[in-house]
Design a protein around this motif. Sequence first.
Motif, PDB file in Angstrom:
ATOM      1  N   GLY A 232      19.556  42.004  24.313  1.00  0.00           N
ATOM      2  CA  GLY A 232      20.726  42.814  24.021  1.00  0.00           C
ATOM      3  C   GLY A 232      22.050  42.165  24.342  1.00  0.00           C
ATOM      4  O   GLY A 232      22.150  40.956  24.591  1.00  0.00           O
ATOM      5  N   VAL A 233      23.063  42.999  24.366  1.00  0.00           N
ATOM      6  CA  VAL A 233      24.426  42.565  24.630  1.00  0.00           C
ATOM      7  C   VAL A 233      24.647  42.510  26.136  1.00  0.00           C
ATOM      8  O   VAL A 233      24.246  43.410  26.873  1.00  0.00           O
ATOM      9  CB  VAL A 233      25.447  43.539  23.993  1.00  0.00           C
ATOM     10  N   ARG A 234      25.278  41.442  26.591  1.00  0.00           N
ATOM     11  CA  ARG A 234      25.731  41.364  27.979  1.00  0.00           C
ATOM     12  C   ARG A 234      27.218  41.028  27.951  1.00  0.00           C
ATOM     13  O   ARG A 234      27.624  40.037  27.348  1.00  0.00           O
ATOM     14  CB  ARG A 234      24.981  40.308  28.776  1.00  0.00           C
ATOM     15  N   ILE A 235      27.998  41.863  28.620  1.00  0.00           N
ATOM     16  CA  ILE A 235      29.453  41.705  28.620  1.00  0.00           C
ATOM     17  C   ILE A 235      29.891  41.168  29.976  1.00  0.00           C
ATOM     18  O   ILE A 235      29.376  41.577  31.019  1.00  0.00           O
ATOM     19  CB  ILE A 235      30.151  43.050  28.317  1.00  0.00           C
ATOM     20  N   PHE A 236      30.852  40.256  29.946  1.00  0.00           N
ATOM     21  CA  PHE A 236      31.391  39.668  31.172  1.00  0.00           C
ATOM     22  C   PHE A 236      32.797  40.218  31.387  1.00  0.00           C
ATOM     23  O   PHE A 236      33.745  39.789  30.720  1.00  0.00           O
ATOM     24  CB  PHE A 236      31.430  38.143  31.072  1.00  0.00           C
ATOM     25  N   PRO A 237      32.938  41.197  32.278  1.00  0.00           N
ATOM     26  CA  PRO A 237      34.266  41.767  32.506  1.00  0.00           C
ATOM     27  C   PRO A 237      35.264  40.695  32.928  1.00  0.00           C
ATOM     28  O   PRO A 237      34.935  39.774  33.678  1.00  0.00           O
ATOM     29  CB  PRO A 237      34.034  42.766  33.644  1.00  0.00           C
ATOM     30  N   ARG A 238      36.463  40.809  32.408  1.00  0.00           N
ATOM     31  CA  ARG A 238      37.513  39.871  32.786  1.00  0.00           C
ATOM     32  C   ARG A 238      37.732  39.921  34.292  1.00  0.00           C
ATOM     33  O   ARG A 238      37.873  40.991  34.876  1.00  0.00           O
ATOM     34  CB  ARG A 238      38.810  40.220  32.046  1.00  0.00           C
ATOM     35  N   LEU A 239      37.728  38.748  34.911  1.00  0.00           N
ATOM     36  CA  LEU A 239      37.815  38.678  36.362  1.00  0.00           C
ATOM     37  C   LEU A 239      39.231  39.002  36.830  1.00  0.00           C
ATOM     38  O   LEU A 239      40.195  38.369  36.401  1.00  0.00           O
ATOM     39  CB  LEU A 239      37.408  37.288  36.852  1.00  0.00           C
ATOM     40  N   VAL A 240      39.330  39.981  37.721  1.00  0.00           N
ATOM     41  CA  VAL A 240      40.602  40.344  38.353  1.00  0.00           C
ATOM     42  C   VAL A 240      40.395  40.177  39.851  1.00  0.00           C
ATOM     43  O   VAL A 240      39.738  40.984  40.502  1.00  0.00           O
ATOM     44  CB  VAL A 240      41.020  41.786  38.017  1.00  0.00           C
ATOM     45  N   ALA A 241      40.946  39.105  40.401  1.00  0.00           N
ATOM     46  CA  ALA A 241      40.681  38.763  41.801  1.00  0.00           C
ATOM     47  C   ALA A 241      41.126  39.868  42.754  1.00  0.00           C
ATOM     48  O   ALA A 241      40.499  40.079  43.806  1.00  0.00           O
ATOM     49  CB  ALA A 241      41.374  37.450  42.154  1.00  0.00           C
ATOM     50  N   ALA A 242      42.183  40.594  42.411  1.00  0.00           N
ATOM     51  CA  ALA A 242      42.706  41.631  43.305  1.00  0.00           C
ATOM     52  C   ALA A 242      41.708  42.755  43.537  1.00  0.00           C
ATOM     53  O   ALA A 242      41.827  43.499  44.512  1.00  0.00           O
ATOM     54  CB  ALA A 242      44.007  42.201  42.736  1.00  0.00           C
ATOM     55  N   ASP A 243      40.707  42.873  42.651  1.00  0.00           N
ATOM     56  CA  ASP A 243      39.710  43.938  42.791  1.00  0.00           C
ATOM     57  C   ASP A 243      38.529  43.524  43.655  1.00  0.00           C
ATOM     58  O   ASP A 243      37.597  44.315  43.835  1.00  0.00           O
ATOM     59  CB  ASP A 243      39.194  44.355  41.404  1.00  0.00           C
TER      60      ASP A 243
END
Length: 515
Positions: A232-243
Motif C-alpha cells: 500500500g501507500v506509505r506517507i512520510f510526513p514533512r519533518l518539523v523539528a520543533a514538534d
Amino acid sequence: MQSPAPGDAAPIPTGVAGLDEILHGGYAAQRAHLIEGRPGSGKTTLGLQFLLDGVRRGERGLYITLSESRRELLSVAERHGWSLDGLEIYELVPPELSLDSEQQQSLIHSSDLELGETVRMALAEIERVSPVRVVFDSLSEIRLLSQGSLRYRRQVLALKSYFLLNNATVLMLDDLSSEEDDLNLHSISHAVLRLEQITPAYGAGRRRLHVIKMRGTPYESGYHDFVLRRGGVRIFPRLVAADHHATFEAGTIACGVPELDTALGGGLDRGTTSLIIGPSGAGKSTLALGYLVAALERGEHGLIISFDETLGILRRRAAGIGLPIDAHIEAGLLRIEQMDPADVSAGDFAGRIRDAVETDGARVVVIDSLTGYMSAMSGQPHLVLQMHEMTTYLNQQGVVTILVLAQHGMVGRMEAPVDLTYVSDTVVMLRFFEAAGRVRRALSVLKKRTGIHEDTIREFRIDAQGLRVGAVLENFRGVLTGVPTFEGNRADLLDDRPPETARITASEPGSHGAA
C-alpha cells in the motif's frame, strides 16, 4: 459484530502509514472527504486501505465503483497481498465486462442511465449495507452525466447529504478529468487531499500529498512525499523539528585515538552535528566510521545512510582498515540504508532516519555523503532547508550526527558543492599534502560550537590496522588555500608501522607518530 460508529467529526484512523500524523488523528468521522489526483496517483489504493482498516476494526465498508470493476479491484488487492473479504463492492459496469454471471451486484452501464437513476442506485446500496466507511470511485462519471456545473454540484451535494444522514465517513475520489469544477468540490467537502505524481528527467517518479483543506481541524500543511509499494501507500510526513523534543544526557563520545580526540576537544558531543569535508579519497568516510564503530563497541545503536557505496563494498572496506562491522550488523546494533539517488525522495530519506532513531534507538547517524544526496534533490535550496530541519531534529534527540561532504577536485583550490557549515556544530577539514616524496593526509578542526578544540594541523594515516593520528605539525603553509606545503622536520611525520594485532591504535605521546 458491527463496532459502534465513532463520534461526530471525531478523528478515525486512515489505515495509511503516516497520514494519521499529518491529519492529527485521521479523517473526520461522518464527513465527506475529497481525494483528488491524476490517474495512477494512488487514489484507489488509498481508498482500499481506509476500508480494510475499518474491516479490521469490525466496521462495515462499502466500495462504490463507477470506473473499475470488481475484478480489477481484486487484482489491485492481490498485488498488495490483501484480501477483500468482508468488504461490500458495488459496481456499475456493463454486464459484458463481468466474468462472474452469478455475482449479486447490480450491473448497470452508467452511460445508459439518467444521472438521477445512477445516484438513486448508489443511495439504495448505501441504505442496504448501512456502512460506517464508504469509498465512492469516482466523481468523474457523475461529472460526465451531469453535463453542467450546476447539476453536477447538486448531485454531489445530494450524495454528501445522504452520507451524513447515514452517519458514514466517505472518501470521494476524483481523477481531475475536468479541473474547472475543482472549486465546486472543494467548497462542499469537509477535507480535500490532492495526490501528485512527478516524473523527473531521470530516475523514478516521485509522489507527494498535499492537504488543501480540513475544516475545524489542524493538520500538517505543505507537501509530504509518499511511496506506493506492495503493501500500500506509505506517507512520510514533512519533518518539523520543533514538534520533536526529547530529553537526553549530554556527553562526549571518543573514538579511542587520543590525538584525534584531543584535536576535537575530547571527541564529538551528543546532540551536535559534525561536518567532515575534504577531497575524494582523503579519508572522510573512514574518520566517520572510526567514531561510529567506537560507539557500536560501547553497545550503542548506529545508522549509516550510504549514497556512494554498496553494502558489500562498505563491509569489505571497513574490514580492510581494521574496523569490522559485520558482527554489529548481525547483533542488530548497526543499520545500513543504501540509497539510490535516482529513486529516493526527501521524505523517504527523512523517514528512514526517523525510523532508525525512534524505533531502533540509533545514537550515531552517519550520512555518506551529502554529495550523493544532492543528486537526489531537485535543487540546492531544498537540500539546505531540509538538512537544517533534519540536523535540528537529530540534535534535539541527542544523536551524534556526522555528515560527509566531498569537495570538487583532489588537489589545488577546492570548493564545496553546497555550504552546510552554518548548520554544523563541528567542522573537520581534510587535505592532501606532499612531503618526503609521498602524498600524505592532514587534518584540522576549523570549528566547534560546544567547546574548545585545537587550531593545529595533524597528519593522519589509514592502514590495515586502523586510523592513526600523529603529533602536531608545524611549518605548514597553504593549508586553507588547498595546496598545503610542509616545510618542517621529516622526523615529525608518521612512519610505516609493522603489522600488529590491534585494530585501532594511536601514536604514543612524544614519539612523533612512530608506531
